[in-house]
Design a protein around this motif. Structure first.
Motif, PDB file in Angstrom:
ATOM      1  N   GLY A 136      -6.598  12.070 -33.605  1.00  0.00           N
ATOM      2  CA  GLY A 136      -7.129  11.682 -34.917  1.00  0.00           C
ATOM      3  C   GLY A 136      -8.551  12.166 -35.135  1.00  0.00           C
ATOM      4  N   LEU A 137      -9.304  12.280 -34.040  1.00  0.00           N
ATOM      5  CA  LEU A 137     -10.690  12.749 -34.182  1.00  0.00           C
ATOM      6  C   LEU A 137     -10.714  14.190 -34.693  1.00  0.00           C
ATOM      7  CD1 LEU A 137     -12.164  11.211 -30.904  1.00  0.00           C
ATOM      8  CD2 LEU A 137     -12.644  10.466 -33.240  1.00  0.00           C
ATOM      9  N   GLY A 138      -9.826  15.004 -34.140  1.00  0.00           N
ATOM     10  CA  GLY A 138      -9.715  16.393 -34.607  1.00  0.00           C
ATOM     11  C   GLY A 138      -9.255  16.438 -36.054  1.00  0.00           C
ATOM     12  N   GLU A 139      -8.360  15.525 -36.409  1.00  0.00           N
ATOM     13  CA  GLU A 139      -7.878  15.476 -37.800  1.00  0.00           C
ATOM     14  C   GLU A 139      -9.002  15.118 -38.768  1.00  0.00           C
ATOM     15  OE1 GLU A 139      -4.174  13.046 -38.335  1.00  0.00           O
ATOM     16  OE2 GLU A 139      -3.891  14.899 -39.503  1.00  0.00           O
ATOM     17  N   MET A 140      -9.851  14.192 -38.322  1.00  0.00           N
ATOM     18  CA  MET A 140     -11.011  13.848 -39.167  1.00  0.00           C
ATOM     19  C   MET A 140     -11.816  15.112 -39.465  1.00  0.00           C
ATOM     20  SD  MET A 140     -12.901  10.427 -37.748  1.00  0.00           S
ATOM     21  CE  MET A 140     -14.120  10.111 -39.001  1.00  0.00           C
ATOM     22  N   ASP A 141     -12.061  15.887 -38.415  1.00  0.00           N
ATOM     23  CA  ASP A 141     -12.839  17.127 -38.599  1.00  0.00           C
ATOM     24  C   ASP A 141     -12.149  18.049 -39.612  1.00  0.00           C
ATOM     25  OD1 ASP A 141     -14.318  16.058 -36.552  1.00  0.00           O
ATOM     26  OD2 ASP A 141     -13.702  17.542 -35.038  1.00  0.00           O
ATOM     27  N   ARG A 142     -10.835  18.162 -39.465  1.00  0.00           N
ATOM     28  CA  ARG A 142     -10.107  19.077 -40.356  1.00  0.00           C
ATOM     29  C   ARG A 142     -10.115  18.575 -41.793  1.00  0.00           C
ATOM     30  NH1 ARG A 142      -7.178  19.669 -35.713  1.00  0.00           N
ATOM     31  NH2 ARG A 142      -5.556  18.158 -36.209  1.00  0.00           N
ATOM     32  N   LEU A 173     -17.447   6.450 -36.580  1.00  0.00           N
ATOM     33  CA  LEU A 173     -18.843   6.666 -36.968  1.00  0.00           C
ATOM     34  C   LEU A 173     -19.443   7.837 -36.186  1.00  0.00           C
ATOM     35  CD1 LEU A 173     -19.991   2.934 -37.117  1.00  0.00           C
ATOM     36  CD2 LEU A 173     -20.186   4.535 -39.032  1.00  0.00           C
ATOM     37  N   LYS A 174     -19.252   7.817 -34.860  1.00  0.00           N
ATOM     38  CA  LYS A 174     -19.805   8.875 -34.004  1.00  0.00           C
ATOM     39  C   LYS A 174     -19.331  10.250 -34.469  1.00  0.00           C
ATOM     40  CE  LYS A 174     -21.399   8.646 -29.841  1.00  0.00           C
ATOM     41  NZ  LYS A 174     -22.795   8.863 -29.402  1.00  0.00           N
ATOM     42  N   ARG A 175     -18.040  10.305 -34.830  1.00  0.00           N
ATOM     43  CA  ARG A 175     -17.486  11.608 -35.204  1.00  0.00           C
ATOM     44  C   ARG A 175     -18.118  12.149 -36.486  1.00  0.00           C
ATOM     45  NH1 ARG A 175     -14.517  14.552 -31.463  1.00  0.00           N
ATOM     46  NH2 ARG A 175     -13.469  16.223 -32.575  1.00  0.00           N
ATOM     47  N   THR A 176     -18.458  11.225 -37.409  1.00  0.00           N
ATOM     48  CA  THR A 176     -19.085  11.716 -38.648  1.00  0.00           C
ATOM     49  C   THR A 176     -20.455  12.333 -38.369  1.00  0.00           C
ATOM     50  OG1 THR A 176     -20.098   9.560 -39.185  1.00  0.00           O
ATOM     51  CG2 THR A 176     -17.902  10.017 -40.116  1.00  0.00           C
ATOM     52  N   GLY A 177     -21.030  11.984 -37.214  1.00  0.00           N
ATOM     53  CA  GLY A 177     -22.317  12.582 -36.841  1.00  0.00           C
ATOM     54  C   GLY A 177     -22.207  14.081 -36.624  1.00  0.00           C
TER      55      GLY A 177
END
Ligand code: URP
Ligand code: ZN
Ligand code: ZN
Length: 466
Positions: A136-142, A173-177
């Motif tokens: 899901g973290l990679g999906e957020m990026d995409r 939150l961290k990923r949005t950084g």
């Protein structure tokens, strides 16, 4: 198609002057005093003398065609965006829902189908995240990089449905950084509320007012403080949605005073309605069942002060209408009443009438909180949210004297009640232009189903100092 708007009082977040606006090919091409007619020949001219010319409203919190609480919100992308247009809103940001076990890709495809070919104004999506495994973290990026879905809503409430734990919130939150997204938080302590709901039902307290009495403002304050603390530890900004209570605003204010990038929106229902509405006779209180609930009246003054001092930056609607037949799912148990109320059409008129005319906020601030800052926060500025050469020609001709009595008969939302039924407001749109096309002309919708475009938004970052 070209359009000339003459002699209007142009109001942006910072400006206030009389001039002409020339629109061509969907964009604003020229602004000036007495634009020469031989150079700016237009297919259509609107005389805006005595009226405000303001950027189209941007509503960054709507739920069209949303399955929720055993029902589906009553407005789809056609009826909901037509109603929005009547109210002077020319762009919305709605929510796609990633249910557990599903991908964000799947959610976005689903919601794209709901909007495509239906919306009459432009629309984008936030992504509701209900689980966040490593993939899901990679999906957020995409989502941010490839799809223009640059904001993510997470819930600290609704256990078993949308609620996520602190670890998931922190991961998001961290990923949005690193990916440039923004986390939008539904901040209510869902665990505490769940216990209070069970306790009330055990005591036979089933009426709609117990929805409010089991969701105390302290539970919103606690969750707001926790969400901000998590964002501080992650080193990223946070945006609190539908803030309703003084306790929650105090947390945002404290964070901002410390220099943290904490932002928040409120909604007209929290500025104009109150707990007293739950005391209306019979099952009438169900009309106001939403989360967070309406608060005691004194919170309204605190919220207005927050808006005028920029501790609150945005007014959205959280439009999520259900007809009385759906509300009746909770006839014998308030916790089964679908949460949400209509509002997509009444935001500008209510805020102008109750905010600007009553002297609580200036005209510039009205434009700022209803259009400019939403555009800035959610990656749409300067394409949207202002009146400037090169911006999309999304314009409202707002007549400050035009009176409107709000109610089911006069409004266009696909729902059989209105929380403001019978209230007369002064000031409403006399024409609405979206992408250079007149879509509202007086009392008539003259736009086209499907003309609204999907908005691929830029990174969701507030400018320094906001
Ligand atoms: O009651 C509400 N607010 N319904 C919509 C869902 C949400 O939490 O925004
Ligand atoms: Zn919410
Ligand atoms: Zn909502």
């Amino acid at each position: 198609m070209s359009l000339l708007i003459t002699n209007g009082r142009i109001i942006t977040a910072t400006d206030d002057y009389v001039a002409d606006v020339y629109c061509d090919n969907g964009a604003i091409a020229a602004i000036g005093k007495d634009l020469p007619s031989h150079r700016f020949q237009a297919d259509k001219t609107i005389d805006a003398s005595g009226k405000y010319v303001i950027p189209g409203g941007i509503d960054v919190h709507t739920h069209l065609n949303m399955p929720f609480g055993g029902a589906t919100s009553a407005d789809d992308f056609e009826t909901g965006t037509i109603a929005a247009a009547f109210g002077g809103t020319t762009s919305i940001v709605d929510f796609a829902i990633q249910y557990r076990g599903q991908t964000m890709r799947h959610a976005l495809d689903d919601w794209m189908k709901r909007g495509d070919g239906k919306a009459v104004i432009d629309y984008g999506f936030h992504m509701i995240v209900t689980e966040l495994e490593d993939a899901g973290l990679g999906e957020m990026d995409r989502m941010v990089r490839d799809e223009g879905v640059t904001s993510f809503k997470l819930f600290m409430a609704y256990p078993g449905v949308f609620m996520v734990d602190d670890q998931t919130i922190f991961r998001a939150l961290k990923r949005t950084g690193t990916n440039g997204g923004l986390v939008c938080m539904h901040a209510e302590n869902g665990g505490v509320i769940d216990e209070l709901v069970k306790e009330a039902l055990r005591k036979g307290q089933t009426a709609p007012k117990y929805h409010a009495l089991t969701r105390p403002s302290r539970a919103e304050g606690e969750a707001t403080g926790r969400a901000i603390a998590l964002s501080e530890m992650a080193g990223v900004p946070i945006y609190i949605v539908h803030l309703s209570a003084a306790e929650a605003l105090e947390k945002v204010k404290q964070a901002r005073d410390m220099g943290l990038p904490a932002y928040a929106e409120t909604c007209p229902q929290y500025l104009f309605l109150s707990y007293d509405n739950y005391e209306e006779p019979g099952f009438e209180g169900s009309k106001y069942v939403m989360s967070p609930p309406l608060r005691e009246k004194w919170h309204q003054d605190v919220l207005w002060k927050g808006l005028s001092k920029n501790d609150l930056q945005v007014i959205s609607t959280d439009h999520c209408p259900f007809c009385m037949q759906e509300k009746a799912l909770g006839k014998d148990d308030f916790s089964k009443i679908p949460n949400g109320a209509p509002g997509i059409e009444t935001r500008l008129t209510l805020v102008h009438n109750g905010g600007v005319r009553s002297g609580r906020i200036s005209l510039n601030r009205f434009v700022e909180v209803c259009s400019t800052t939403p555009a800035r926060m959610f990656g749409l500025f300067p394409r949207k949210g202002t009146i400037a050469v090169g911006s999309d020609a999304d314009i409202v001709i707002f007549d400050p004297d035009r009176k409107q009595t709000l109610g089911v008969r006069t409004l266009h939302m696909n729902v059989d009640y209105n929380p403001y039924e019978g209230t007369t407001v002064q000031g409403s749109p006399s024409a609405v232009i979206c992408n250079g096309q007149v879509i509202i002309d007086g009392d008539k919708f003259v736009g086209k189903k499907g003309a609204g475009r999907f908005l691929r938004r830029g990174p969701s970052r507030a400018p320094a100092g906001l």
